[in-house]
Enzyme design. Structure first.
Site, PDB file in Angstrom:
ATOM      1  N   ASP A   1       0.784  -1.241   0.000  1.00 14.76           N
ATOM      2  CA  ASP A   1       0.000   0.000   0.000  1.00 14.76           C
ATOM      3  C   ASP A   1       0.809   1.280   0.000  1.00 14.76           C
ATOM      4  O   ASP A   1       0.315   2.328   0.414  1.00 14.76           O
ATOM      5  CB  ASP A   1      -0.903  -0.010   1.243  1.00 14.76           C
TER       6      ASP A   1
ATOM      7  N   GLU B   1      -0.116  -9.067  -1.010  1.00 12.95           N
ATOM      8  CA  GLU B   1      -0.720  -8.496   0.217  1.00 12.95           C
ATOM      9  C   GLU B   1      -1.931  -7.626  -0.156  1.00 12.95           C
ATOM     10  O   GLU B   1      -2.050  -6.457   0.215  1.00 12.95           O
ATOM     11  CB  GLU B   1       0.280  -7.702   1.058  1.00 12.95           C
TER      12      GLU B   1
ATOM     13  N   GLU C   1      -2.168   5.128   2.847  1.00 12.87           N
ATOM     14  CA  GLU C   1      -2.096   3.701   2.499  1.00 12.87           C
ATOM     15  C   GLU C   1      -3.452   3.084   2.177  1.00 12.87           C
ATOM     16  O   GLU C   1      -3.570   2.248   1.274  1.00 12.87           O
ATOM     17  CB  GLU C   1      -1.410   2.909   3.611  1.00 12.87           C
TER      18      GLU C   1
ATOM     19  N   HIS D   1       6.114   5.832  12.612  1.00 15.23           N
ATOM     20  CA  HIS D   1       6.437   6.558  11.375  1.00 15.23           C
ATOM     21  C   HIS D   1       5.212   7.056  10.620  1.00 15.23           C
ATOM     22  O   HIS D   1       5.352   7.839   9.679  1.00 15.23           O
ATOM     23  CB  HIS D   1       7.275   5.681  10.441  1.00 15.23           C
TER      24      HIS D   1
ATOM     25  N   ARG E   1       2.323   8.813   8.712  1.00 11.92           N
ATOM     26  CA  ARG E   1       2.140  10.228   8.394  1.00 11.92           C
ATOM     27  C   ARG E   1       1.067  10.875   9.260  1.00 11.92           C
ATOM     28  O   ARG E   1       1.214  12.002   9.708  1.00 11.92           O
ATOM     29  CB  ARG E   1       1.774  10.388   6.915  1.00 11.92           C
TER      30      ARG E   1
ATOM     31  N   HIS F   1      12.916   5.964  12.898  1.00 12.24           N
ATOM     32  CA  HIS F   1      12.739   6.122  11.447  1.00 12.24           C
ATOM     33  C   HIS F   1      13.529   7.336  10.971  1.00 12.24           C
ATOM     34  O   HIS F   1      13.674   8.314  11.696  1.00 12.24           O
ATOM     35  CB  HIS F   1      11.241   6.313  11.173  1.00 12.24           C
TER      36      HIS F   1
HETATM   37  C1  UD1 Z   1       6.653   5.025   3.656  1.00 18.08           C
HETATM   38  C2  UD1 Z   1       5.273   4.634   3.102  1.00 18.08           C
HETATM   39  C3  UD1 Z   1       4.461   3.903   4.168  1.00 18.08           C
HETATM   40  C4  UD1 Z   1       5.248   2.734   4.756  1.00 18.08           C
HETATM   41  C5  UD1 Z   1       6.624   3.233   5.214  1.00 18.08           C
HETATM   42  C6  UD1 Z   1       7.461   2.079   5.686  1.00 18.08           C
HETATM   43  C7  UD1 Z   1       4.130   6.109   1.512  1.00 18.08           C
HETATM   44  C8  UD1 Z   1       3.443   7.388   1.309  1.00 18.08           C
HETATM   45  N1  UD1 Z   1       4.559   5.865   2.751  1.00 18.08           N
HETATM   46  O1  UD1 Z   1       6.418   5.949   4.694  1.00 18.08           O
HETATM   47  O2  UD1 Z   1       3.276   3.414   3.599  1.00 18.08           O
HETATM   48  O3  UD1 Z   1       4.535   2.217   5.852  1.00 18.08           O
HETATM   49  O4  UD1 Z   1       7.296   3.859   4.125  1.00 18.08           O
HETATM   50  O5  UD1 Z   1       8.542   2.506   6.452  1.00 18.08           O
HETATM   51  O6  UD1 Z   1       4.307   5.350   0.593  1.00 18.08           O
HETATM   52  N2  UD1 Z   1      14.029   8.658   4.818  1.00 18.08           N
HETATM   53  C9  UD1 Z   1      15.398   8.576   4.734  1.00 18.08           C
HETATM   54  N3  UD1 Z   1      15.982   7.373   4.419  1.00 18.08           N
HETATM   55  C10 UD1 Z   1      15.254   6.241   4.214  1.00 18.08           C
HETATM   56  C11 UD1 Z   1      13.857   6.323   4.322  1.00 18.08           C
HETATM   57  C12 UD1 Z   1      13.248   7.524   4.610  1.00 18.08           C
HETATM   58  O7  UD1 Z   1      16.096   9.562   4.920  1.00 18.08           O
HETATM   59  O8  UD1 Z   1      15.838   5.179   3.943  1.00 18.08           O
HETATM   60  C13 UD1 Z   1      13.393   9.960   5.162  1.00 18.08           C
HETATM   61  C14 UD1 Z   1      13.402  10.935   3.989  1.00 18.08           C
HETATM   62  O9  UD1 Z   1      13.587  12.223   4.472  1.00 18.08           O
HETATM   63  C15 UD1 Z   1      11.981  10.776   3.431  1.00 18.08           C
HETATM   64  C16 UD1 Z   1      11.203  10.566   4.708  1.00 18.08           C
HETATM   65  O10 UD1 Z   1      12.020   9.741   5.515  1.00 18.08           O
HETATM   66  O11 UD1 Z   1      11.576  11.914   2.696  1.00 18.08           O
HETATM   67  C17 UD1 Z   1       9.842   9.948   4.545  1.00 18.08           C
HETATM   68  O12 UD1 Z   1       9.890   8.787   3.705  1.00 18.08           O
HETATM   69  P1  UD1 Z   1       8.546   8.333   2.913  1.00 18.08           P
HETATM   70  O13 UD1 Z   1       8.847   7.111   2.137  1.00 18.08           O
HETATM   71  O14 UD1 Z   1       7.973   9.489   2.186  1.00 18.08           O
HETATM   72  O15 UD1 Z   1       7.533   8.043   4.084  1.00 18.08           O
HETATM   73  P2  UD1 Z   1       7.514   6.932   5.217  1.00 18.08           P
HETATM   74  O16 UD1 Z   1       6.957   7.540   6.448  1.00 18.08           O
HETATM   75  O17 UD1 Z   1       8.842   6.275   5.280  1.00 18.08           O
HETATM   76  N1  UDP Z   2      12.091  -3.261  10.595  1.00 16.77           N
HETATM   77  C1  UDP Z   2      13.483  -3.351  10.469  1.00 16.77           C
HETATM   78  N2  UDP Z   2      14.279  -2.492  11.196  1.00 16.77           N
HETATM   79  C2  UDP Z   2      13.755  -1.555  12.031  1.00 16.77           C
HETATM   80  C3  UDP Z   2      12.333  -1.448  12.138  1.00 16.77           C
HETATM   81  C4  UDP Z   2      11.549  -2.314  11.396  1.00 16.77           C
HETATM   82  O1  UDP Z   2      13.979  -4.190   9.732  1.00 16.77           O
HETATM   83  O2  UDP Z   2      14.520  -0.813  12.669  1.00 16.77           O
HETATM   84  C5  UDP Z   2      11.237  -4.162   9.793  1.00 16.77           C
HETATM   85  C6  UDP Z   2      10.165  -4.916  10.552  1.00 16.77           C
HETATM   86  O3  UDP Z   2      10.646  -6.168  11.014  1.00 16.77           O
HETATM   87  C7  UDP Z   2       9.072  -5.073   9.518  1.00 16.77           C
HETATM   88  C8  UDP Z   2       9.216  -3.854   8.642  1.00 16.77           C
HETATM   89  O4  UDP Z   2      10.531  -3.337   8.888  1.00 16.77           O
HETATM   90  O5  UDP Z   2       9.260  -6.209   8.714  1.00 16.77           O
HETATM   91  C9  UDP Z   2       8.174  -2.834   8.993  1.00 16.77           C
HETATM   92  O6  UDP Z   2       8.466  -1.654   8.358  1.00 16.77           O
HETATM   93  P1  UDP Z   2       7.750  -0.282   8.708  1.00 16.77           P
HETATM   94  O7  UDP Z   2       7.272  -0.312  10.110  1.00 16.77           O
HETATM   95  O8  UDP Z   2       8.709   0.785   8.314  1.00 16.77           O
HETATM   96  O9  UDP Z   2       6.556  -0.237   7.663  1.00 16.77           O
HETATM   97  P2  UDP Z   2       5.052  -0.763   7.659  1.00 16.77           P
HETATM   98  O10 UDP Z   2       5.074  -2.215   7.964  1.00 16.77           O
HETATM   99  O11 UDP Z   2       4.293   0.050   8.665  1.00 16.77           O
HETATM  100  O12 UDP Z   2       4.597  -0.457   6.280  1.00 16.77           O
END
Ligand code: UD1
Ligand code: UDP
Length: 394
Positions: A97, A119, A133, A210, A212, A243
């Site tokens: 999602d 999924e 999502e 994490h 939004r 995060h």
């Molecule tokens: C995203 C997904 C969410 C998922 C989550 C898993 C969308 C809109 N959101 O949310 O569905 O649950 O990933 O973790 O698709 N950033 C870094 N390095 C990284 C990752 C993120 O610096 O490796 C920072 C960046 O500043 C980025 C911000 O985190 O702009 C947000 O990342 P983003 O993918 O937009 O949103 P998530 O909250 O991670």
């Molecule tokens: N996870 C990880 N390292 C971390 C936190 C989470 O590998 O420090 C793994 C966790 O085991 C799970 C996945 O990341 O499989 C969940 O990711 P996240 O919570 O970012 O996203 P969501 O599941 O909410 O989309």
């Protein structure tokens, strides 16, 4: 030979797609599996690619600090037009999602390429929770030709929306495939913070946030509750892999920075993370994936959200929906710290989400859909719980 293009962009998608990519690769005579990452996440994605030794054929490298939904969607869509257009696969596989998921499904549709949704069928029925999502998975379902529903509940959700029953397969969730391949009771932490914790004498609260819709005040409320808990219970330690989103980091630092017994650490590699989960006392999270993994390891989960698309573990009693108010988080955490009976009731290992064979079922469903097999896969049935998980989490 079927050409399959797997597209993903974030940490959880990578973790959950990895078992499927590995399974497709085990059958090179049937499948030519290509991988494209949008890299909506960068470091957090790369950690998973390294662990599972996945080398993407395409990397769009779209991540920017503080990216908006518009930026992710536009960059992913433009990049994927080129990739899907060049590859012309028989099937594009997307997961879950995220905005990458939706953009990839849309790009495949524009290029008239069939889409398989891994999924599929999770729903809260609240358009704004989780945001974005819930809408991403609705929109992906509308475009998808093949729906890999992890549970029977997810299948029913799709049927209620008029999805063709013949296109839905109940496969279990690939996250359990990944979990079973990764949890190890003999695992030793390299991270000095995790290595020095006495997991028998201390009660470790594992925390992640994490979402939004939780940015800002809801997260502040959660952290204030945690601060109070740590002050009240000298045997509690908080381990919080924070995060990388700067909007998360700012509030975490403000409220929890510098507190004794609160370990704010970088996102962990998947292997230490799930092994930490296997040793912790309790999980507090707004994550989706953790609601699937922790119950399999016999760990109670307090979900820091108002809705969940994963009702199976709530029904089984191991996951409780708490919301984000300071009072509610404090009350529910204290209950689990003070009341051994309440804790035991929630700590019963259950696994409604998978048996470690989801990737195999998805491959078989793809074969069947394209006429390469005469029978569909046997649907996943929970209840045949793999006892290995209980052994693993001791
Ligand atoms: C995203 C997904 C969410 C998922 C989550 C898993 C969308 C809109 N959101 O949310 O569905 O649950 O990933 O973790 O698709 N950033 C870094 N390095 C990284 C990752 C993120 O610096 O490796 C920072 C960046 O500043 C980025 C911000 O985190 O702009 C947000 O990342 P983003 O993918 O937009 O949103 P998530 O909250 O991670
Ligand atoms: N996870 C990880 N390292 C971390 C936190 C989470 O590998 O420090 C793994 C966790 O085991 C799970 C996945 O990341 O499989 C969940 O990711 P996240 O919570 O970012 O996203 P969501 O599941 O909410 O989309």
């Amino acid at each position: 030979m079927l050409k399959i293009l797997a597209v993903f962009g974030t940490r959880p998608e990578a973790i959950k797609m990895a078992p499927l990519i590995k399974e497709l690769a085990r059958h090179p005579e049937e499948f030519d599996c290509r991988v494209a990452v949008t890299a909506q996440h960068r470091e957090m994605l790369d950690q998973v690619l390294r662990l599972f030794a996945i080398r993407p054929h395409y990397d769009l490298d779209i991540m920017r600090p503080g990216q908006t939904l518009f930026q992710i969607t536009c960059r992913a869509l433009e990049g994927l037009e080129r990739v899907i257009g060049a590859e012309k696969p028989d099937l594009v596989l997307v997961h879950g999602d995220t905005t990458t998921t939706f953009a990839a499904a849309l790009a495949a549709f524009y290029l008239r390429v069939p889409v398989g949704h891994v999924e599929a069928g999770l729903r809260t029925r609240n358009k704004y929770s989780p945001f974005p999502e819930e809408m991403n998975r609705h929109l992906t379902a509308v475009v998808a030709d093949l729906h890999f529903a992890p549970t029977a509940t997810a299948r029913e959700n799709l049927l209620r929306e008029g999805v063709d029953p013949g296109s839905i397969y109940v496969t279990g969730n690939t996250v359990i495939d990944a979990l079973l391949a990764t949890v190890d009771p003999a695992y030793r932490f390299e991270d000095p913070v995790l290595a020095q914790i006495d997991y028998k004498r201390r009660r470790v609260l594992l925390v992640t946030t994490h979402r939004r819709e939780n940015l800002g005040d809801p997260m502040r409320e959660i952290y204030l509750a945690l601060r109070e808990v740590v002050g009240l219970y000298p045997d509690v330690e908080v381990v919080f892999p924070v995060h990388r989103n700067p909007a998360v980091r700012q509030v975490v630092e403000e409220v929890l920075g510098g507190l004794p017994r609160v370990h704010l650490i970088e996102p962990l590699e998947y292997q230490p993370f799930v092994n930490l989960m296997g040793r912790c006392y309790l999980v507090l999270t707004d994550s989706g994936g953790l609601q699937e993994e922790a119950p399999a390891l016999g760990k109670p989960v307090l979900v820091l959200r108002d809705t969940t698309e994963r009702p199976e573990a709530v029904e089984a009693g191991t996951v409780r929906l708490v919301g984000t108010s300071r009072e509610a988080v404090l009350y529910e955490t204290r209950r689990l710290l003070d009341d051994p009976l309440c804790y035991r009731q929630m700590a019963e290992a259950v696994n409604p989400y998978g048996d470690g064979r989801a990737a195999r079922r998805i491959c078989q469903a793809i074969r069947y859909h394209f006429g390469l097999a005469s029978a569909p896969p046997e649907p996943f049935v929970p209840g045949k719980i793999c006892r290995r998980e209980k052994i693993l989490c001791r």
